[in-house]
Design an enzyme around this catalytic site. Structure first.
Site, PDB file in Angstrom:
ATOM      1  N   CYS A   7       0.869  -1.208  -0.056  1.00 32.88           N
ATOM      2  CA  CYS A   7       0.019  -0.148   0.114  1.00 32.88           C
ATOM      3  C   CYS A   7       0.818   1.191   0.051  1.00 32.88           C
ATOM      4  CB  CYS A   7      -1.063   0.015   1.227  1.00 32.88           C
ATOM      5  SG  CYS A   7      -0.358   0.105   2.849  1.00 32.88           S
ATOM      6  N   ASN A  10       2.244   1.402   4.303  1.00 38.07           N
ATOM      7  CA  ASN A  10       2.619   0.366   5.098  1.00 38.07           C
ATOM      8  C   ASN A  10       2.583   0.277   6.398  1.00 38.07           C
ATOM      9  OD1 ASN A  10       5.493  -1.861   5.428  1.00 38.07           O
ATOM     10  ND2 ASN A  10       3.556  -2.649   4.870  1.00 38.07           N
ATOM     11  N   CYS A  12      -1.287   0.902   7.272  1.00 36.90           N
ATOM     12  CA  CYS A  12      -2.804   0.446   7.390  1.00 36.90           C
ATOM     13  C   CYS A  12      -3.000  -0.693   6.613  1.00 36.90           C
ATOM     14  CB  CYS A  12      -3.675   1.686   7.140  1.00 36.90           C
ATOM     15  SG  CYS A  12      -3.344   2.945   8.279  1.00 36.90           S
ATOM     16  N   ARG A  13      -3.207  -0.478   5.411  1.00 35.24           N
ATOM     17  CA  ARG A  13      -3.923  -1.616   4.660  1.00 35.24           C
ATOM     18  C   ARG A  13      -2.937  -2.958   4.287  1.00 35.24           C
ATOM     19  NH1 ARG A  13      -5.252   2.238  -0.341  1.00 35.24           N
ATOM     20  NH2 ARG A  13      -3.420   3.202   0.488  1.00 35.24           N
ATOM     21  N   SER A  14      -1.713  -2.478   4.136  1.00 29.90           N
ATOM     22  CA  SER A  14      -0.825  -3.698   3.727  1.00 29.90           C
ATOM     23  C   SER A  14      -0.414  -4.523   4.827  1.00 29.90           C
ATOM     24  CB  SER A  14       0.162  -3.305   2.605  1.00 29.90           C
ATOM     25  OG  SER A  14       1.127  -2.520   3.204  1.00 29.90           O
ATOM     26  N   ASP A 122      -8.058   3.944   1.180  1.00 27.44           N
ATOM     27  CA  ASP A 122      -6.970   4.280   2.107  1.00 27.44           C
ATOM     28  C   ASP A 122      -7.798   5.036   3.441  1.00 27.44           C
ATOM     29  OD1 ASP A 122      -5.268   5.607   3.820  1.00 27.44           O
ATOM     30  OD2 ASP A 122      -4.261   6.645   2.005  1.00 27.44           O
TER      31      ASP A 122
HETATM   32  P1  4NP Z   1      -1.563   2.908   4.081  1.00 29.76           P
HETATM   33  O1  4NP Z   1      -2.476   4.209   4.606  1.00 29.76           O
HETATM   34  O2  4NP Z   1      -1.165   3.196   2.708  1.00 29.76           O
HETATM   35  O3  4NP Z   1      -2.955   1.918   3.893  1.00 29.76           O
HETATM   36  O4  4NP Z   1      -0.566   2.501   5.127  1.00 29.76           O
HETATM   37  C1  4NP Z   1      -1.490   5.409   4.543  1.00 29.76           C
HETATM   38  C2  4NP Z   1      -0.841   5.665   5.802  1.00 29.76           C
HETATM   39  C3  4NP Z   1      -0.066   6.799   5.906  1.00 29.76           C
HETATM   40  C4  4NP Z   1      -0.095   7.746   4.718  1.00 29.76           C
HETATM   41  C5  4NP Z   1      -0.999   7.592   3.686  1.00 29.76           C
HETATM   42  C6  4NP Z   1      -1.637   6.293   3.473  1.00 29.76           C
HETATM   43  N1  4NP Z   1       0.391   9.176   4.666  1.00 29.76           N
HETATM   44  O5  4NP Z   1       0.209   9.881   3.703  1.00 29.76           O
HETATM   45  O6  4NP Z   1       1.250   9.377   5.918  1.00 29.76           O
END
Ligand code: 4NP
Length: 151
Positions: A7, A10, A12-14, A122
């Site tokens: 994702c 790294n 939240c989702r992945s 997201d």
């Molecule tokens: P992820 O979520 O891609 O599911 O881990 C996010 C976590 C942090 C950010 C964006 C998406 N960020 O912009 O910091």
């Protein structure tokens, strides 16, 4: 079989996908190498987002992954690489070394219950329901991956 969930951050989702997939493997007495990585390195070295970890625990999963950015070597080492949304897929395609593009998959293509889902959105800037939706979609997709890629 080596599977990598990817994702943006790294956190939240992945890492959630990794935890769900590992638990499902364990329940079925199946083995595979499973990891996750981010397209960006903003959160390198961090634990998963505390909200994601809290929702995970409520749903019976434990996330232990520490955020790391994807490397060129990952594209060679893993057999299948799953992105969470169209933006992830564009980034993966642009970074995949020649001859590794065939490993890339949009994870929601494995959903069977949520057939119309075309992304795992997201959850970072949203509320509780976004984190629950992530788990709902990833549980469904992980079942599909096991059914179609591992058995
Ligand atoms: P992820 O979520 O891609 O599911 O881990 C996010 C976590 C942090 C950010 C964006 C998406 N960020 O912009 O910091």
């Amino acid at each position: 079989m080596k599977l990598l969930f990817v994702c943006l951050g790294n956190i939240c989702r992945s890492p959630m996908a990794e935890a769900i997939f590992k638990q499902k493997l364990h329940e079925r007495h199946l083995t595979a190498e499973v990891d996750s990585a981010g397209l960006e390195n903003y959160h390198e070295g961090d634990q998963a987002d505390s909200r994601m970890r809290a929702h995970a625990v409520r749903r019976g999963y434990t996330i232990t992954h520490i955020s790391r950015p994807i490397t060129r070597d990952d594209f060679h080492q893993f057999d299948l690489i799953f992105g969470m949304d169209a933006q992830n897929m564009r980034a993966l395609k642009s970074r995949a070394p020649q001859g590794t593009e065939h490993k890339l998959r949009l994870i929601t293509n494995y959903c069977e219950k949520f057939r119309l889902a075309d992304s795992v959105p997201d959850p970072y800037y949203g509320g509780d329901s976004g984190f629950e939706t992530v788990i709902d979609l990833l549980e469904d997709a992980c079942e599909g991956i096991i059914a179609h890629e591992l058995t």
